[in-house]
Scaffold this motif. Structure first.
Motif, PDB file in Angstrom:
ATOM      1  N   THR A   1       0.743  -1.147   0.084  1.00  0.00           N
ATOM      2  CA  THR A   1      -0.102  -0.585  -0.004  1.00  0.00           C
ATOM      3  C   THR A   1       0.597   1.105   0.311  1.00  0.00           C
ATOM      4  N   VAL A   2       1.602   1.147   0.694  1.00  0.00           N
ATOM      5  CA  VAL A   2       2.482   2.243   0.958  1.00  0.00           C
ATOM      6  C   VAL A   2       2.996   2.629  -0.273  1.00  0.00           C
ATOM      7  N   PRO A   3       4.270   2.126  -0.673  1.00  0.00           N
ATOM      8  CA  PRO A   3       4.677   2.146  -1.975  1.00  0.00           C
ATOM      9  C   PRO A   3       3.802   3.115  -3.030  1.00  0.00           C
ATOM     10  N   ARG A   4       2.837   2.283  -3.147  1.00  0.00           N
ATOM     11  CA  ARG A   4       1.898   2.648  -4.225  1.00  0.00           C
ATOM     12  C   ARG A   4       1.205   3.797  -4.240  1.00  0.00           C
ATOM     13  N   ALA A   5       0.933   4.140  -3.318  1.00  0.00           N
ATOM     14  CA  ALA A   5       0.413   5.663  -2.352  1.00  0.00           C
ATOM     15  C   ALA A   5       1.592   6.280  -2.671  1.00  0.00           C
ATOM     16  N   THR A   6       2.566   6.436  -2.284  1.00  0.00           N
ATOM     17  CA  THR A   6       4.249   6.767  -2.499  1.00  0.00           C
ATOM     18  C   THR A   6       3.926   7.272  -3.843  1.00  0.00           C
ATOM     19  N   TYR A   7       4.257   6.633  -5.268  1.00  0.00           N
ATOM     20  CA  TYR A   7       4.310   6.881  -6.366  1.00  0.00           C
ATOM     21  C   TYR A   7       3.601   7.812  -6.942  1.00  0.00           C
ATOM     22  N   LEU A   8       1.719   7.188  -6.489  1.00  0.00           N
ATOM     23  CA  LEU A   8       1.142   7.798  -7.009  1.00  0.00           C
ATOM     24  C   LEU A   8       0.917   9.512  -6.509  1.00  0.00           C
ATOM     25  N   ALA A   9       0.966   9.650  -5.062  1.00  0.00           N
ATOM     26  CA  ALA A   9       0.952  10.787  -4.767  1.00  0.00           C
ATOM     27  C   ALA A   9       2.071  11.592  -5.811  1.00  0.00           C
ATOM     28  N   VAL A  10       3.304  11.296  -5.223  1.00  0.00           N
ATOM     29  CA  VAL A  10       4.280  12.130  -6.280  1.00  0.00           C
ATOM     30  C   VAL A  10       3.443  11.952  -8.219  1.00  0.00           C
ATOM     31  N   ALA A  11       3.340  11.461  -8.772  1.00  0.00           N
ATOM     32  CA  ALA A  11       2.743  11.430  -9.781  1.00  0.00           C
ATOM     33  C   ALA A  11       1.468  12.627 -10.448  1.00  0.00           C
ATOM     34  N   VAL A  12       0.740  12.252  -9.054  1.00  0.00           N
ATOM     35  CA  VAL A  12      -0.927  13.316  -9.106  1.00  0.00           C
ATOM     36  C   VAL A  12      -0.373  14.777  -9.028  1.00  0.00           C
ATOM     37  N   VAL A  13       0.177  14.917  -8.088  1.00  0.00           N
ATOM     38  CA  VAL A  13       0.735  16.455  -7.587  1.00  0.00           C
ATOM     39  C   VAL A  13       1.130  16.574  -8.652  1.00  0.00           C
ATOM     40  N   THR A  14       2.020  15.832  -9.196  1.00  0.00           N
ATOM     41  CA  THR A  14       3.197  16.848  -9.526  1.00  0.00           C
ATOM     42  C   THR A  14       2.546  17.101 -11.135  1.00  0.00           C
TER      43      THR A  14
END
Length: 485
Positions: free
Chosen positions: A245-258
């Protein structure tokens, strides 16, 4: 007479002693909402984009967000790799401690706690001023900004103690609202072919546009807008299957915010017109209300009702960020208490498995941060908001750098993961990018805080002082902490 088992179960139910946070409470989307709330999208767009355009690299500001996203993504690779082996509510503290040792870990914990409390206090300053202005506009009441902040502190404390699921639901509503209106504006502008001069892609994303003017200033504000994504690891204990969950949320957060910041800033520039955008941003800053650069084109496209809705969404955006940082800070207090660096009482959890005592202490810290500015009669935006934001950005970026170094050291020593890209190449590249960002932040710190050089110097010095205090706390603490294990 109750059996030992019944007594033990009752004790767990009461959750009156130190223990673990509630497991299996958050999925990828739940964590994502906490992260996006901490980054307060509308606040970031309305506050940072006008400055990046006006005094940074002008119409090349969207490229700065992409560059910041690349740096953050490189950092995230090592961050995620470490997260697969370390799951703890005090993420930076544990990550740095595992690689660099107890004392750097404890010092980093002090910086993390200080930075989260500082940025939350900064948000209280802007929130209080905005909420006070709205109350005056709609009711005619003259409510001091600090009164709005104090009332909100009580609400945040209650929500924080009500359980992580309740906080996630509240934040989901606020985040979706601000994301929706900005996304609709950006998409409609794109589909219409941009503003008076079209979409002008090359004027925003070409190398020459990215390097125009003062690209360092734009990158500095872009990097500041990314801060908060690292909270994905803080909720590892409460996540479902944290190693996934944490890796997926991390990469998704960076992609979405960028993607969101780059796209939204591009559409704002297109809406103004590339030949007019820089001047419009500068005019908005001179007026004392930078939000005009953002709100005006949205209102022109979607209708005048936006002028009534966006200020309200700005308040809810700030509230969401305040709640997110409250949860991050109280989990640091919880983790440090559990590991013996702070009084054990702070690791107590309530019936909803929330660190309520740590939450109360965090609220008290917020009062101590905010009230001196109120008692001194300082402008909450020009002082509390700008100073707190500047210190927090500098502190968090230092933690990013130390974490990247720790990742390399940890995996070279432990050999738990031998993938070169994940544990060496990406962390090293990320650390170089972060080091460059730190140099830019220090070099432009006076601009970042909107103050004078003397004030900037004193604020910069708080970060190494807090680091030293954290190391001192570790030296005075007997026994080994979890970071040594």
């Amino acid at each position: 007479m109750d059996s030992p088992t019944a007594v033990r179960n009752e004790t767990v139910a009461d959750a009156s002693t130190a223990g673990k946070l509630k497991p299996n409470s958050l999925g990828v989307l739940g964590i994502l909402f906490f992260v996006l709330s901490a980054q307060a999208p509308l606040t970031g767009i309305a506050g940072a984009v006008p400055i990046a355009v006006a005094i940074g690299n002008g119409t090349g500001a969207p490229a700065a967000y992409l560059a910041a996203g690349v740096i953050t993504l490189l950092f995230s690779v090592g961050f995620v790799a470490m997260g697969r082996h370390v799951v703890d509510a005090g993420a930076f503290y544990m990550y740095i401690g595992k690689g660099l040792g107890r004392y750097p870990g404890a010092g980093s914990a002090g910086i993390a706690l200080f930075a989260y409390c500082a940025i939350q206090a900064a948000m209280y300053g802007l929130y209080g001023a905005t909420a006070s202005a709205l109350l005056g506009h709609y009711t005619g009441a003259d409510v001091p900004w600090w009164a709005c902040a104090l009332v909100t502190m009580v609400i945040v404390q209650v929500l924080g103690a009500s359980g992580i699921e309740m906080g996630a639901k509240v934040l989901a509503v606020f985040v979706l609202a601000e994301f929706s209106i900005l996304s609709v504006f950006a998409l409609v502008t794109l589909l219409k072919g941009g503003g008076p001069e079209g979409l002008s892609f090359t004027q925003s994303f070409s190398p020459s546009a990215a390097l125009d003017g003062a690209p360092g200033v734009a990158l500095m504000f872009a990097v500041a807008s990314m801060i908060g994504f690292e909270a994905t690891a803080i909720y590892g204990e409460e996540a479902r299957e944290p190693r996934k969950t944490v890796p997926r949320a991390t990469y998704l957060a960076v992609a979405v915010v960028t993607g969101f910041f780059a796209f939204a800033s591009w559409m704002l520039i297109s809406a103004h017109g590339t030949s007019q955008a820089t001047a419009a941003a500068g005019k908005a800053l001179e007026s004392g209300d930078s939000t005009g650069f953002v709100f005006a084109p949205i209102a022109a496209l979607l209708g005048g009702w936006v002028n009534d809705v966006l200020p309200l969404l700005l308040v809810t955006s700030l509230f969401a960020g305040i709640l997110a940082f409250h949860n991050s800070a109280n989990r640091y207090l919880f983790a440090l208490s559990r590991d013996g660096l702070l009084p054990r009482k702070l690791s107590s959890i309530n019936r909803r498995h929330s660190p309520e005592v740590a939450g109360r202490v965090q609220t008290a810290i917020a009062v101590l941060f905010v009230m001196p500015f109120a008692l001194a009669g300082k402008d909450p935006v020009l002082t509390l908001f700008s100073w707190g934001s500047g210190v927090a950005v500098l502190g968090i970026m230092l933690l990013y750098f130390l974490t990247s170094v720790s990742v390399v050291v940890f995996f070279r020593r432990e050999q738990l993961d031998t993938r070169p890209w994940n544990t060496l190449i990406a962390p090293v590249l990320g650390s170089l990018g972060i080091a460059g960002a730190i140099v830019l932040i220090i070099g432009n710190f006076t601009t970042l805080i909107g103050g004078d050089p003397t004030t900037a110097l004193w604020l910069e010095l708080t970060v190494p002082v807090v680091l030293a205090l954290g190391v001192l706390a570790a030296q005075l603490t007997r026994g080994r902490t979890a970071a040594d294990a």
